[in-house]
Design a protein around this motif. Structure first.
Motif, PDB file in Angstrom:
ATOM      1  N   ASP A  57      -2.259   6.426   7.502  1.00 54.04           N
ATOM      2  CA  ASP A  57      -3.638   6.641   7.935  1.00 54.04           C
ATOM      3  C   ASP A  57      -4.142   5.436   8.728  1.00 54.04           C
ATOM      4  O   ASP A  57      -4.784   5.594   9.768  1.00 54.04           O
ATOM      5  N   GLN A  58      -3.839   4.245   8.262  1.00 51.80           N
ATOM      6  CA  GLN A  58      -4.280   3.019   8.920  1.00 51.80           C
ATOM      7  C   GLN A  58      -3.720   2.890  10.333  1.00 51.80           C
ATOM      8  O   GLN A  58      -4.412   2.456  11.245  1.00 51.80           O
TER       9      GLN A  58
ATOM     10  N   VAL B 150       0.851  -1.190   0.000  1.00 52.42           N
ATOM     11  CA  VAL B 150       0.000   0.000   0.000  1.00 52.42           C
ATOM     12  C   VAL B 150       0.887   1.241   0.000  1.00 52.42           C
ATOM     13  O   VAL B 150       2.070   1.176   0.317  1.00 52.42           O
TER      14      VAL B 150
ATOM     15  N   GLU C  62      -1.629   5.692   2.772  1.00 53.00           N
ATOM     16  CA  GLU C  62      -2.646   4.745   3.220  1.00 53.00           C
ATOM     17  C   GLU C  62      -2.199   4.021   4.485  1.00 53.00           C
ATOM     18  O   GLU C  62      -2.971   3.854   5.431  1.00 53.00           O
TER      19      GLU C  62
END
Length: 68
Positions: free
Chosen positions: A22-23, A15, A19
Motif C-alpha cells: 500500500d505504501q 511491516v 502495508e
C-alpha cells in the motif's frame, strides 16, 4: 546523539506485505516475487512475512536519470 541517529537508521522497520504494498503502490504479489528472486529480504515472524521499509526505500525507489 550521532550514535542514536545511526542506530535508528539501521534498526529494521518491519511491516506486513499488505502495508508495504500500500505504501509503495504495488501489489503484495510483486513483493512476494521480489522476495522470491532475492531482490529484497523477507522475514518470517511466526506464520507472518514482514519486510523492512528501510530496505524497500533503498532498493525499490531508484532515481531516474534525466536527459539534458
Amino acid at each position: 546523539m550521532a550514535s542514536e541517529n545511526r542506530s535508528q537508521a539501521t534498526t529494521p522497520q518491519l511491516v506486513s506485505l499488505a502495508e508495504a504494498a500500500d505504501q509503495f503502490g504495488i501489489s503484495v504479489k510483486t513483493l512476494r516475487r521480489r522476495i522470491s528472486d532475492g531482490t529484497i529480504h523477507g522475514y518470517r515472524v511466526g506464520r507472518l512475512i514482514r519486510v523492512d521499509m528501510n530496505e524497500l526505500r533503498a532498493r525499490l525507489m531508484v532515481e531516474m536519470p534525466t536527459s539534458r
